[in-house]
Design a protein around this motif. Structure first.
Motif, PDB file in Angstrom:
ATOM      1  N   TYR A 196     -49.454 -35.664 103.903  1.00 50.08           N
ATOM      2  CA  TYR A 196     -50.883 -35.515 103.693  1.00 50.08           C
ATOM      3  C   TYR A 196     -51.330 -34.128 104.152  1.00 50.08           C
ATOM      4  CZ  TYR A 196     -55.904 -36.163 104.369  1.00 50.08           C
ATOM      5  OH  TYR A 196     -57.267 -36.027 104.325  1.00 50.08           O
ATOM      6  N   GLU A 197     -52.155 -33.479 103.352  1.00 46.66           N
ATOM      7  CA  GLU A 197     -52.634 -32.135 103.678  1.00 46.66           C
ATOM      8  C   GLU A 197     -54.150 -32.139 103.808  1.00 46.66           C
ATOM      9  OE1 GLU A 197     -51.205 -29.089 101.157  1.00 46.66           O
ATOM     10  OE2 GLU A 197     -49.087 -29.477 101.555  1.00 46.66           O
ATOM     11  N   GLY A 200     -55.352 -27.875 102.819  1.00 42.60           N
ATOM     12  CA  GLY A 200     -54.145 -27.092 102.558  1.00 42.60           C
ATOM     13  C   GLY A 200     -53.140 -27.086 103.685  1.00 42.60           C
ATOM     14  N   GLU A 201     -53.483 -27.654 104.839  1.00 40.44           N
ATOM     15  CA  GLU A 201     -52.569 -27.670 105.974  1.00 40.44           C
ATOM     16  C   GLU A 201     -51.841 -29.018 106.033  1.00 40.44           C
ATOM     17  OE1 GLU A 201     -51.738 -25.270 108.053  1.00 40.44           O
ATOM     18  OE2 GLU A 201     -53.019 -23.889 106.931  1.00 40.44           O
ATOM     19  N   PRO A 202     -50.496 -29.013 106.075  1.00 41.06           N
ATOM     20  CA  PRO A 202     -49.754 -30.268 106.148  1.00 41.06           C
ATOM     21  C   PRO A 202     -49.968 -30.956 107.490  1.00 41.06           C
ATOM     22  CG  PRO A 202     -48.273 -28.390 106.413  1.00 41.06           C
ATOM     23  CD  PRO A 202     -49.608 -27.827 106.033  1.00 41.06           C
ATOM     24  N   VAL A 231     -46.294 -37.503 111.843  1.00 46.85           N
ATOM     25  CA  VAL A 231     -46.275 -37.145 110.427  1.00 46.85           C
ATOM     26  C   VAL A 231     -47.155 -38.139 109.693  1.00 46.85           C
ATOM     27  CG1 VAL A 231     -44.878 -36.870 108.349  1.00 46.85           C
ATOM     28  CG2 VAL A 231     -43.937 -36.208 110.557  1.00 46.85           C
ATOM     29  N   VAL A 232     -48.101 -37.637 108.892  1.00 47.15           N
ATOM     30  CA  VAL A 232     -48.974 -38.494 108.090  1.00 47.15           C
ATOM     31  C   VAL A 232     -48.579 -38.332 106.629  1.00 47.15           C
ATOM     32  CG1 VAL A 232     -51.332 -39.031 107.429  1.00 47.15           C
ATOM     33  CG2 VAL A 232     -50.846 -38.275 109.762  1.00 47.15           C
ATOM     34  N   ILE A 363     -63.026 -40.297 102.622  1.00 43.80           N
ATOM     35  CA  ILE A 363     -63.843 -39.090 102.760  1.00 43.80           C
ATOM     36  C   ILE A 363     -63.130 -38.204 103.768  1.00 43.80           C
ATOM     37  CG2 ILE A 363     -66.046 -38.129 103.506  1.00 43.80           C
ATOM     38  CD1 ILE A 363     -67.438 -40.613 102.582  1.00 43.80           C
ATOM     39  N   GLY A 364     -62.530 -37.110 103.285  1.00 42.77           N
ATOM     40  CA  GLY A 364     -61.731 -36.269 104.168  1.00 42.77           C
ATOM     41  C   GLY A 364     -60.508 -37.028 104.641  1.00 42.77           C
TER      42      GLY A 364
END
Length: 375
Positions: A196-197, A200-202, A231-232, A363-364
Motif C-alpha cells: 500500500y502506498e 506515492g510512499e510505500p 508492511v501494509v 478515505i486516505g
C-alpha cells in the motif's frame, strides 16, 4: 660374560613388550541399540567435541523467509547456511548434519520451544491468539555455484498478520525481533497483493534493504522497535484492459449506460413512493400503528438507541454508533469507542457488510463505515 647375559635379558624383555603392544585386537560387534547408547555416552563425556561445539546458530549466514498467506497465516523457513572454512573444509557442517540426523526429535523440540517464546511475545503485542504447527528440521546441500550446507527449520504460524477486507498488515508479531550479523529477514506475499502506498510512499517500516515485486528484505544487525517491522498490503484492483478496435469501430458501452440509468430510475421511484406513503408527523398509518417523528424516523427506530448496550448484539452496537454519528464513522473510532480489538471490529464490520447493512469505503488510509441510505 655377565654383561652379555644382561644384554640378552633386556632384549628378551623388549621383544615380549613389543609383542603385547602390537597384538591384534579382538573385534567387537554391537547391535544398533548399543551403538546409539555408545554415541550418547561419548557425547555426554565430551568424546565428540566437534559435535557438541557446532550449533545451528553457528551458521555462516541465516536467512528467515516469511510467506504471508491471504488468510493471515505465514509459512516460516529459517535457513542456516554453512560454508567451507578457510582451508576449504566442510567438517563443521558434516558434524552438524550427522547430529541432526541422529537426534532429529531433539532439534525439533528445541526449535519449537524457542519459536514458541517468540510467538508468545507476538500474542502480547497483537492481542491475537497464535500458534505454530508442522515444525520440521531438515538438511540438504548445494554444490553449485559453491558448496553450501543447509539446515532448514520450517513451520506454519497461524494469525501472523491482521486481515481486514482487502488489506493485510504484517510484522507486528515480530516486534522487538533482533537480527544478528549475516542474518536476513524476508517477507513475501501472494501475487494478488501489493504494498500500500500513501502519496506515492510505500507503507514499509523500517525502509527495507532490498525491495522487489512481491518481497521486502532486511539484512544485518538490528533490533526492531515495538511497532516494527510493518508492511501494509492492499489487494490489487481489477485491471481494465483496452479493447482491440474491430472493423465496425470501437465497442460502445450502451448496455452499461442503460443499466446505470435503469438503476437510478428505480431508486428515484422507490424514494418517491416512500415519501408519499410515509404518515405525517404525529399520525399513524392505521396498519402498523407506528408514529413517525418530524425528522422522518419512526419511534421503532429509536428503540435500539434506548436499549442498554449490554442487551445489544455486536452488530447492533455498531449500527447504533453509526446512527449517533450521523450515518458515517471511521472504523478506528469504532475500535476506540467500543473498546474492541481491531480483529474483533474487523469481524463484526465484515458480517454487517456481507448482510448489506453497512457500506465500507476508504478515505486516505482510513476505512469508513456508512449506512446504506447515507449519501
Amino acid at each position: 660374560m655377565e654383561v652379555r647375559g644382561l644384554r640378552a635379558l633386556v632384549c628378551l624383555l623388549v621383544v615380549v613388550a613389543c609383542s603385547g603392544a602390537y597384538a591384534p585386537a579382538v573385534p567387537v560387534t554391537a547391535d544398533a541399540g548399543t551403538q546409539t547408547v555408545l554415541r550418547q555416552v561419548q557425547a555426554d563425556n565430551g568424546g565428540a567435541a566437534m559435535n557438541d561445539s557446532v550449533q545451528l546458530e553457528d551458521a555462516d549466514r541465516i536467512h528467515i523467509d516469511v510467506f504471508i498467506a491471504e488468510n493471515g497465516s505465514a509459512q516460516v523457513t529459517t535457513d542456516y547456511q554453512f560454508y567451507p572454512d578457510e582451508n576449504g573444509s566442510m567438517a563443521r557442517w558434516e558434524s552438524l548434519r550427522s547430529n541432526i540426523s541422529a537426534n532429529t526429535d531433539s532439534y525439533v523440540a528445541t526449535e519449537r520451544r524457542q519459536w514458541n517464546e517468540t510467538v508468545a511475545k507476538g500474542e502480547n503485542t497483537t492481542e491475537r491468539e497464535m500458534n505454530i504447527s508442522n515444525l520440521s528440521v531438515t538438511t540438504e546441500e548445494d554444490s553449485q555455484p559453491e558448496e553450501i550446507g543447509h539446515a532448514k527449520v520450517t513451520f506454519q504460524w497461524s494469525d501472523f498478520a491482521h486481515v481486514e477486507l482487502n488489506r493485510i498488515e504484517a510484522g507486528a508479531a515480530l516486534s522487538g525481533f533482533t537480527l544478528s550479523n549475516e542474518t536476513t529477514l524476508q517477507f513475501r506475499w501472494p501475487e494478488a497483493y501489493t504494498i500500500y502506498e500513501n502519496e506515492g510512499e510505500p507503507y514499509v517500516d523500517p525502509a527495507p534493504d532490498e525491495r522487489s515485486e512481491g518481497l521486502v528484505k532486511w539484512t544485518g544487525e538490528k533490533t526492531f522497535p515495538d511497532d516494527q517491522p510493518r508492511v501494509v498490503l492492499i489487494k490489487n484492483g481489477d485491471s481494465t484492459t483496452a479493447q482491440t478496435p474491430t472493423d465496425g469501430g470501437p465497442p460502445m458501452p450502451w448496455v452499461i449506460v442503460f443499466l446505470a440509468l435503469a438503476l437510478l430510475a428505480t431508486v428515484g421511484i422507490a424514494g418517491w413512493f416512500r415519501s408519499r406513503n410515509r404518515p405525517r408527523s404525529g399520525e399513524t398509518d392505521g396498519e402498523t400503528d407506528v408514529a413517525w417523528r418530524a425528522d422522518g424516523s419512526s419511534a421503532a427506530d429509536s428503540s435500539m438507541t434506548e436499549t442498554p448496550p449490554e442487551l445489544l448484539s455486536n452488530e447492533e452496537r455498531v449500527l447504533r454508533l453509526l446512527e449517533q454519528r450521523g450515518g458515517r464513522v471511521k472504523q478506528q473510532d469504532v475500535v476506540s469507542e467500543l473498546d474492541w480489538t481491531e480483529a474483533k471490529t474487523s469481524q463484526v464490520v465484515g458480517d454487517l457488510r456481507e448482510d448489506d447493512e453497512i457500506e465500507v469505503f476508504r478515505i486516505g488510509r482510513e476505512n469508513v463505515l456508512s449506512l446504506p441510505d447515507n449519501e
